[in-house]
Design a protein around this motif. Structure first.
Motif, PDB file in Angstrom:
ATOM      1  N   HIS A   1      -1.845  -0.613 -10.009  1.00 44.63           N
ATOM      2  CA  HIS A   1      -2.300   0.658 -11.200  1.00 44.63           C
ATOM      3  C   HIS A   1      -4.007   0.088 -11.518  1.00 44.63           C
ATOM      4  O   HIS A   1      -3.674  -1.020 -12.509  1.00 44.63           O
TER       5      HIS A   1
ATOM      6  N   LYS B   1       0.614  -0.647  -0.076  1.00 46.13           N
ATOM      7  CA  LYS B   1       0.204  -0.345   0.027  1.00 46.13           C
ATOM      8  C   LYS B   1       0.910   1.544  -0.038  1.00 46.13           C
ATOM      9  O   LYS B   1       1.720   1.320   0.637  1.00 46.13           O
TER      10      LYS B   1
ATOM     11  N   THR C   1      -4.903   3.338  -7.910  1.00 41.79           N
ATOM     12  CA  THR C   1      -4.683   2.545  -7.619  1.00 41.79           C
ATOM     13  C   THR C   1      -5.886   1.461  -7.614  1.00 41.79           C
ATOM     14  O   THR C   1      -7.140   2.152  -7.199  1.00 41.79           O
ATOM     15  N   VAL C   2      -6.177   0.343  -7.287  1.00 40.27           N
ATOM     16  CA  VAL C   2      -7.077  -0.613  -7.002  1.00 40.27           C
ATOM     17  C   VAL C   2      -6.667  -1.689  -5.800  1.00 40.27           C
ATOM     18  O   VAL C   2      -5.353  -2.102  -6.185  1.00 40.27           O
ATOM     19  N   SER C   3      -6.967  -1.510  -4.518  1.00 39.48           N
ATOM     20  CA  SER C   3      -6.533  -2.775  -2.910  1.00 39.48           C
ATOM     21  C   SER C   3      -7.203  -3.745  -2.886  1.00 39.48           C
ATOM     22  O   SER C   3      -8.116  -3.728  -3.179  1.00 39.48           O
TER      23      SER C   3
ATOM     24  N   GLU D   1      -1.797  -3.688  -3.817  1.00 39.60           N
ATOM     25  CA  GLU D   1      -1.905  -2.599  -4.814  1.00 39.60           C
ATOM     26  C   GLU D   1      -1.985  -3.009  -6.003  1.00 39.60           C
ATOM     27  O   GLU D   1      -0.066  -3.481  -6.586  1.00 39.60           O
TER      28      GLU D   1
ATOM     29  N   GLU E   1      -2.282  -4.983   2.981  1.00 32.54           N
ATOM     30  CA  GLU E   1      -3.024  -4.035   1.144  1.00 32.54           C
ATOM     31  C   GLU E   1      -2.267  -4.523   0.470  1.00 32.54           C
ATOM     32  O   GLU E   1      -1.008  -3.476   0.302  1.00 32.54           O
TER      33      GLU E   1
ATOM     34  N   LEU F   1      -6.990  -9.294  -7.056  1.00 33.42           N
ATOM     35  CA  LEU F   1      -6.972  -7.839  -7.183  1.00 33.42           C
ATOM     36  C   LEU F   1      -6.909  -7.818  -8.768  1.00 33.42           C
ATOM     37  O   LEU F   1      -7.637  -6.724  -9.093  1.00 33.42           O
TER      38      LEU F   1
END
Ligand SMILES: O=P(O)(O)OC[C@H]1O[C@H](OP(=O)(O)OP(=O)(O)O)[C@H](O)[C@@H]1O
Ligand SMILES: Nc1ncnc2[nH]cnc12
Length: 181
Positions: free
Chosen positions: A113, A89, A96-98, A111, A109, A142
């Protein structure tokens, strides 16, 4: 074939440094720096991990920070694909998506892009080692969240008793490992 594989795994194991009671009592840490520092060991790791995927239409290799990066870039080059970093993170500069995941104590976490992968991508997920599988499953989730398909996952080491490979298979992703402890 099995003979070749066991020869390769004995060779690789002979170059991995095992540290008893690190970082806590009862854990034997499998240190791959001594393997990656050896030109033959490094080449055999990359060739061994790449071999099942030479003709699989992989579009991207995704590797998990930090130790996964040691194999991910070289594998992407070997397979002629792009490379996607899966980072802890707060490290990636763009949107981003986490996904959070369980650690021994607490959570962390990962992540990527938002535009790192998309529908139509055929991704190979790689890391140095699978233990409980929590990190790899979070990475799989993810990529699924952005519509990309994980074709398979590949690790140098499987810590078999911790059940991570089974957890990843239960999530619907094949697991390839070069050696097991
Ligand atoms: O299967 P799991 O139980 O999730 O554990 C495996 C993960 O643990 C290690 O990374 P770590 O989080 O120690 O980070 P590092 O690569 O930055 O050393 C290893 O490189 C894997 O990514
Ligand atoms: N025993 C171990 N050695 C190296 N990395 C690890 N990550 C989780 N467990 C590990």
């Amino acid at each position: 074939m099995g003979g070749e594989n066991s020869q390769l795994s004995s060779y690789l194991k002979s170059m991995i440094r095992s540290l008893p009671d690190h970082p806590i009592p009862g854990v034997t840490f499998r240190d791959i720096t001594t393997l990656m520092d050896d030109p033959t060991g490094f080449a055999r790791v990359i060739d061994g991990m790449a071999e099942p995927f030479l003709e699989q239409g992989i579009t991207k290799v995704a590797a998990i920070e930090a130790r996964g990066f040691m194999v991910g870039g070289a594998l992407a080059y070997r397979l002629g694909t792009g490379f996607v970093p899966v980072r802890k993170k707060g490290k990636l500069p763009y949107k981003t998506v986490s996904m959070s995941y369980e650690l021994e104590y607490g959570t962390d976490e990962l992540e990527i892009h938002v535009d790192a992968a998309q529908a139509g991508d055929r991704i190979l997920l790689v890391d140095d080692l699978i233990a409980t599988g929590g990190t790899a499953v979070a990475a799989i989730q993810l990529f699924r969240s952005v519509g990309a398909e994980i074709i398979a996952s590949s690790f140098i080491i499987d810590l078999v008793d911790l059940g991570g490979a089974e957890k990843v298979r239960a999530a619907g992703v094949d697991v390839y490992t070069l050696l097991q402890y």
